[in-house]
Design a protein around this motif. Structure first.
Motif, mmCIF file in Angstrom:
data_model
loop_
_atom_site.group_PDB
_atom_site.id
_atom_site.type_symbol
_atom_site.label_atom_id
_atom_site.label_comp_id
_atom_site.label_asym_id
_atom_site.label_seq_id
_atom_site.Cartn_x
_atom_site.Cartn_y
_atom_site.Cartn_z
ATOM 1 N N ASN A 1 -30.465 -5.766 -17.491
ATOM 2 C CA ASN A 1 -31.162 -6.685 -16.576
ATOM 3 C C ASN A 1 -32.643 -6.353 -16.469
ATOM 4 O O ASN A 1 -33.500 -7.233 -16.493
ATOM 5 C CB ASN A 1 -30.540 -6.628 -15.177
ATOM 6 C CG ASN A 1 -29.163 -7.258 -15.129
ATOM 7 O OD1 ASN A 1 -28.741 -7.906 -16.086
ATOM 8 N ND2 ASN A 1 -28.470 -7.064 -14.028
ATOM 9 N N ARG B 1 -35.864 -8.445 -17.587
ATOM 10 C CA ARG B 1 -36.970 -8.709 -16.675
ATOM 11 C C ARG B 1 -38.308 -8.367 -17.331
ATOM 12 O O ARG B 1 -39.270 -9.121 -17.245
ATOM 13 C CB ARG B 1 -36.786 -7.899 -15.393
ATOM 14 C CG ARG B 1 -37.813 -8.186 -14.319
ATOM 15 C CD ARG B 1 -37.575 -7.302 -13.079
ATOM 16 N NE ARG B 1 -38.604 -7.535 -12.090
ATOM 17 C CZ ARG B 1 -38.442 -8.252 -10.985
ATOM 18 N NH1 ARG B 1 -37.282 -8.792 -10.705
ATOM 19 N NH2 ARG B 1 -39.459 -8.430 -10.152
ATOM 20 N N TYR B 2 -38.355 -7.232 -17.982
ATOM 21 C CA TYR B 2 -39.603 -6.858 -18.639
ATOM 22 C C TYR B 2 -39.930 -7.827 -19.780
ATOM 23 O O TYR B 2 -41.086 -8.208 -19.973
ATOM 24 C CB TYR B 2 -39.537 -5.416 -19.150
ATOM 25 C CG TYR B 2 -40.787 -5.007 -19.902
ATOM 26 C CD1 TYR B 2 -42.050 -5.264 -19.355
ATOM 27 C CD2 TYR B 2 -40.726 -4.389 -21.140
ATOM 28 C CE1 TYR B 2 -43.212 -4.913 -20.037
ATOM 29 C CE2 TYR B 2 -41.878 -4.030 -21.823
ATOM 30 C CZ TYR B 2 -43.114 -4.302 -21.264
ATOM 31 O OH TYR B 2 -44.259 -3.965 -21.937
ATOM 32 N N ASN C 1 -41.384 -10.933 -18.237
ATOM 33 C CA ASN C 1 -42.732 -10.593 -17.778
ATOM 34 C C ASN C 1 -43.706 -10.626 -18.955
ATOM 35 O O ASN C 1 -44.754 -11.289 -18.915
ATOM 36 C CB ASN C 1 -42.675 -9.192 -17.146
ATOM 37 C CG ASN C 1 -43.982 -8.729 -16.532
ATOM 38 O OD1 ASN C 1 -45.057 -9.176 -16.918
ATOM 39 N ND2 ASN C 1 -43.906 -7.827 -15.570
ATOM 40 N N ASP D 1 -37.944 -13.189 -9.763
ATOM 41 C CA ASP D 1 -36.627 -12.560 -9.618
ATOM 42 C C ASP D 1 -35.525 -13.564 -9.961
ATOM 43 O O ASP D 1 -34.593 -13.270 -10.693
ATOM 44 C CB ASP D 1 -36.437 -12.055 -8.182
ATOM 45 C CG ASP D 1 -37.595 -11.189 -7.717
ATOM 46 O OD1 ASP D 1 -37.804 -10.120 -8.311
ATOM 47 O OD2 ASP D 1 -38.313 -11.588 -6.777
ATOM 48 N N CYS E 1 -35.336 -14.539 -13.663
ATOM 49 C CA CYS E 1 -34.665 -13.495 -14.445
ATOM 50 C C CYS E 1 -33.160 -13.542 -14.234
ATOM 51 O O CYS E 1 -32.389 -13.414 -15.185
ATOM 52 C CB CYS E 1 -35.196 -12.112 -14.049
ATOM 53 S SG CYS E 1 -36.913 -11.873 -14.510
ATOM 54 N N SER E 2 -32.735 -13.733 -12.985
ATOM 55 C CA SER E 2 -31.303 -13.703 -12.725
ATOM 56 C C SER E 2 -30.613 -14.866 -13.430
ATOM 57 O O SER E 2 -29.525 -14.701 -13.975
ATOM 58 C CB SER E 2 -31.002 -13.685 -11.224
ATOM 59 O OG SER E 2 -31.099 -14.981 -10.670
ATOM 60 N N PHE F 1 -31.476 -7.777 -10.529
ATOM 61 C CA PHE F 1 -32.617 -7.787 -11.447
ATOM 62 C C PHE F 1 -33.848 -7.124 -10.837
ATOM 63 O O PHE F 1 -34.957 -7.308 -11.308
ATOM 64 C CB PHE F 1 -32.912 -9.223 -11.895
ATOM 65 C CG PHE F 1 -31.812 -9.763 -12.757
ATOM 66 C CD1 PHE F 1 -31.932 -9.728 -14.135
ATOM 67 C CD2 PHE F 1 -30.623 -10.222 -12.208
ATOM 68 C CE1 PHE F 1 -30.900 -10.163 -14.944
ATOM 69 C CE2 PHE F 1 -29.585 -10.664 -13.012
ATOM 70 C CZ PHE F 1 -29.731 -10.634 -14.390
#
Lengths: 612, 612
Positions: free
Chosen positions: B137, B141-142, B145, B562, B565-566, B577
């Motif tokens: 996760n 996320r990275y 980003n 957030d 990402c989820s 996340f």
């Protein structure tokens, strides 16, 4: 879209194209029946030409400075080209225009050299930000940000966000706190750094972490401090000091290349903390120039490893009957290159300079090492020429140099000598704006002695590991200082930290350490700082707990992003590199913050004012 | 460096190489005189083989789960290869090892399916973070980003940091506040978003801005809310709605490609807010499946543009003597595909489902549109088969479908119908995990009516512009509502916002608007929200001021990072996340924050508790 091109985009090859531009009116110049307007946006300036057919409309809707204008027209080759502007070969023959918004007359000129004072420019920061020098600073900041991220990404680092609403563990600097409404009576703190979180990420095995992250310190502000500031924050697993130094001098070199076009191919110099203090009187020396300190007399309690060197010196400056030296704890000299011919007026000015309250010395002793090899000093009656030459030799003085000697208490005198060296380096043009010199400062003391509380304080922070070979010294000795007067003989006073600072042109731009990852060593550290078990558990129980479940060796570094940008941008002030900075009272004068809040907010938070 | 390679790196081609690995002990398996250890780090798992020569040392220093181990050895081809592991072809024949740190037995297993409950995993988050699903996760996320930054950079956006210590202007959500020590009695607020600052940057001409930035809201928390959350925050100059939609659907498509390998080549669908509410009962519809609502009866005060459509319907469901429909403000139907054969038990369960307090309906009317074309319903005595088929047709029911009909107050019934649709979509597998459907929702109402205060509130936020053609309506009318009962006839009630939400699979992932950039219009907006001139000046004087100096047309958007990402990670919960999330009481149970602070801190801040 209000435009087809930006104001920095069009070239001679675009001649004949119909375009629409939008931007700000920089200047309006009327010549009879035609009008030239310089239209500005982030990307540049393009000249607009309004000919007689638009005259009437221009009279009805006159343009002023900073008006927002949309102009439709055709790209023409200019008869009068301007080689200084990227768009200088063309102009737009305007066929249609629309004023998108008007502007009042700005309170200062939006030009490279503005007539606005600091206060006015801060109040109207949104106008100041339009000025080219400020824009260039923020562009440089973004370029540094981008370069750092790219380098770290390419080296396997992951950006992982750490929380902003954390726990107050005041240790060193003061925390900003945030009352919790849902947990009345309790407070969050804003992070002074993500230190413990990035260490937990190492315990979690994330291996290489980075963040470009805001940090907060509620300290009284100096000119170059801000209550909120940005760090490039990094941490690595399974590394030793050497790995970190290599990785991050690589990063800074990469930034030099990407942002400034500079190939920094030389090896980054390294010095120990003790060498830096001994040689430059400073733990962040500017090594772009020499003028190294000659140590003529130091107390026998510090620089223990140098005592031999000093006692071997052919000269003891004490005991010659010159009271200033005889009574001084410390006597230090620097050689100012080529300044032996300074006039009385010039040396008097230097004396005044060291007597200023910020420096606070009693006076300055001069020694002119003339070009012909003779010496002349204000202390000729206490020292013969041979002795004076030894003094000059101590600071590598050459014929033609002016030797400056300061005497007094160790700490103050060393700092004054360092300040004087920096000042003269600046005056003599030795601190060249476009020269960049990196330096690693290593082997800091792990502890400092806090006299009032008769205990140790962590020089870097409480998570810094001692040198591997000194872990035993730390574990096997009681940190309590039985005899305050004799603290220098406590085994802890000689423990060196596994820490490193990166210095650029006399500024600390980054610092870090190999961390403690053993629970017992961390507990010993906390104990040395005067924390009992309960306090340790309350403040850092989570970290001590984490160290029980397989914490790996790790270390990291944090760069002061604002400072790094300001140095790369050739400025003394970090404020010039922050879009919306605060003043020295921590105020944002533009939005007028901080400010009062509503009673409803107090009620919900269950707090009230308690003004003294 | 403690290692030469990572635990995910070695392959058959490395056979014969001497290597050093470091990592965590995942498993220890003893077979007679040899021991296998799986060594884990961020990059993978490598099998270590300890043969008889190391047996004695292993007996003296037994290895346990999560121990930190350094092992030196030679890469060997495995006899028993594991095709499921990238390193499965090799193992390390260990010649030397060192335990770098021990581990207590973890409170839960560090495996994909752990035996740890939520509370335990939050308390030991640093161990939970070691688990593969959590690590994946954060890696996702990275990646999101990084992709967002790259796309924005390539499109000329600049990351510019805005301040965290700003001014409290409660409007909508509650601010977190920060007492100022240097300005006693005054408070900063943490930003709910960088809204006004990014607008000022547009006034300053920065043209394209972005930030991946923490924001703060002190609201009572639901399962998918956090007091601190991250936004991808963007703003552009000289743009209209269409420019923003194109730019940011481009960004999301880029993220799909980079992060999920998905080519989202289809056109992103668009709907108006009214269509979305009419068709799905929801302003963030999941359009992966149909089951569109049949509107059988709606009050004449809403959906004014639909009244004609409704009155042309061959069926009025009211007035047939069926009191539930006769007395209802709203009657809505959906057709559940292929479910005409549902048993009594199944339909009873659906009735119970809509009667749950979270839904709160009185009951559910069923109509089985049998595969043979006959209809059967619980209201057969009020409607003839022809009428029932008209009802089925209203929601595009086909033979074989089960038609569900809800009746009651408009808002509640529409929401219940939407919830029921989503629930059945899930049960029937129509909300496919690996299908992603984007949707722009446009033309929101600019205002909502606040009954208690008899005034308008901004639906998006007070900086959102009305549709260009309605600016006149706003400027030329008094915002005051003279007659509360008749607020729907106030000219402001029909003003549409120049705003847009991006919806992904039924979740709002981003929202934004074209902004007001004219001082008079902004003042009118503030007045509509009940702010007098003094309050406007106190709270937003800087923005009104900025609008006087050549503010350009501008607009922007913010994505809930957030949430985005989820959804991309296929999870319902944003908490999965976030590296260090807070629980529903806003607590970080790992570090135990918020917590009490020292009296010294209260004294310095000049505040005290006022607990009720």
């Amino acid at each position: 879209m209000y435009r087809t091109h930006t104001c920095g985009q069009l070239r001679l090859a675009d001649a004949g194209t119909n375009v629409t531009l939008a931007g700000w009116v920089q200047t309006v110049r009327k010549f009879g029946s035609i009008t030239f307007v310089d239209l500005r946006d982030r990307y540049g300036i393009t000249q607009l030409l309004f000919n007689e057919t638009l005259n009437q409309q221009l009279d009805e809707q006159p343009l002023g400075r900073e008006f927002v204008l949309q102009a439709i027209g055709t790209v023409h080759e200019r008869s009068n080209k301007n080689a200084n502007m990227p768009t200088g070969d063309i102009e737009i023959l305007v066929s249609e225009f629309k004023i998108l918004n008007k502007s009042a007359v700005p309170p200062f000129t939006i030009q490279d050299d503005t007539d606005g004072g600091d206060d006015l420019r801060m109040k109207y920061r949104y106008l100041d930000l339009r000025r080219n020098p400020v824009k260039r600073n923020l562009e440089l900041r973004y370029a540094v940000n981008r370069a750092a991220r790219n380098y770290l990404h390419d080296n396997g680092f992951m950006d992982i966000e750490t929380p902003f609403l954390i726990k107050s563990t005041p240790e060193g600097a003061r925390d900003f706190v945030v009352p919790s409404r849902m947990n009345a009576g309790q407070f969050y703190a804003l992070p002074q750094s993500p230190q413990t979180f990035k260490q937990l990420l190492m315990v979690s095995g994330y291996d290489r972490y980075y963040q470009v992250v805001k940090c907060f310190r509620d300290e009284d502000l100096r000119a170059d401090r801000q209550p909120e500031f940005t760090q490039i924050d990094c941490e690595m697993c399974f590394v030793e000091q050497e790995d970190i130094l290599k990785m991050f001098e690589g990063m800074i070199k990469y930034i030099f290349k990407q942002v400034k076009g500079i190939d920094y191919t030389e090896t980054v110099e390294r010095t120990t903390w003790e060498d830096a203090m001994w040689t430059y009187g400073n733990d962040k020396p500017d090594i772009r120039f020499g003028m190294k300190i000659g140590n003529l007399k130091v107390p026998s309690t510090i620089f223990l490893s140098r005592q031999q060197e000093l006692s071997n010196s052919p000269l003891g400056v004490g005991g010659t009957g010159f009271a200033v030296f005889d009574n001084a704890e410390t006597v230090l000299a620097i050689a100012v290159p080529g300044c032996a011919e300074y006039t009385r007026k010039q040396t008097d000015e230097l004396t005044e300079w060291v007597k200023r309250p910020q420096i606070g010395m009693q006076g300055l002793v001069f020694l002119k090492y003339n070009a012909d090899g003779t010496v002349k000093s204000s202390v000729d009656k206490f020292f013969n020429p041979e002795q004076l030459k030894h003094i000059a030799a101590s600071c590598k003085g050459q014929p033609g140099d002016l030797i400056l000697i300061l005497a007094g208490r160790e700490e103050k005198t060393r700092k004054a000598t360092s300040d004087l060296r920096m000042e003269l380096g600046k005056r003599l043009g030795l601190r060249k704006e476009n020269e960049f010199k990196l330096l690693w400062v290593l082997d800091f003391p792990l502890f400092e002695y806090a006299e009032e509380e008769n205990r140790w304080v962590a020089r870097h922070h409480p998570f810094t590991s001692p040198k591997p070979e000194q872990i035993g010294t730390m574990i096997n000795n009681n940190p309590v200082i039985e005899n305050a007067a004799d603290y220098l003989n406590h085994p802890y006073s000689n423990i060196k930290a596994n820490a490193y600072d990166m210095v650029l042109n006399g500024n600390e731009i980054g610092g870090g350490s190999i961390r403690i990852f053993q629970r017992d060593l961390q507990e010993k550290m906390f104990a040395a700082l005067g924390m009992d078990e309960e306090e340790q558990q309350h403040k850092f129980g989570f970290l001590l707990g984490a160290f029980e479940y397989g914490a790996p060796p790790h270390g990291g570094i944090a760069f002061g992003f604002d400072r790094l940008c300001s140095i790369l941008g050739g400025s003394e002030s970090i404020r010039d590199f922050i879009a919306f900075p605060k003043n020295n009272s921590g105020r944002d004068v533009m939005i007028d913050a901080p400010s009062v809040i509503d009673q409803k907010q107090f009620d919900e938070l269950q707090i009230k004012l308690d003004l003294k």
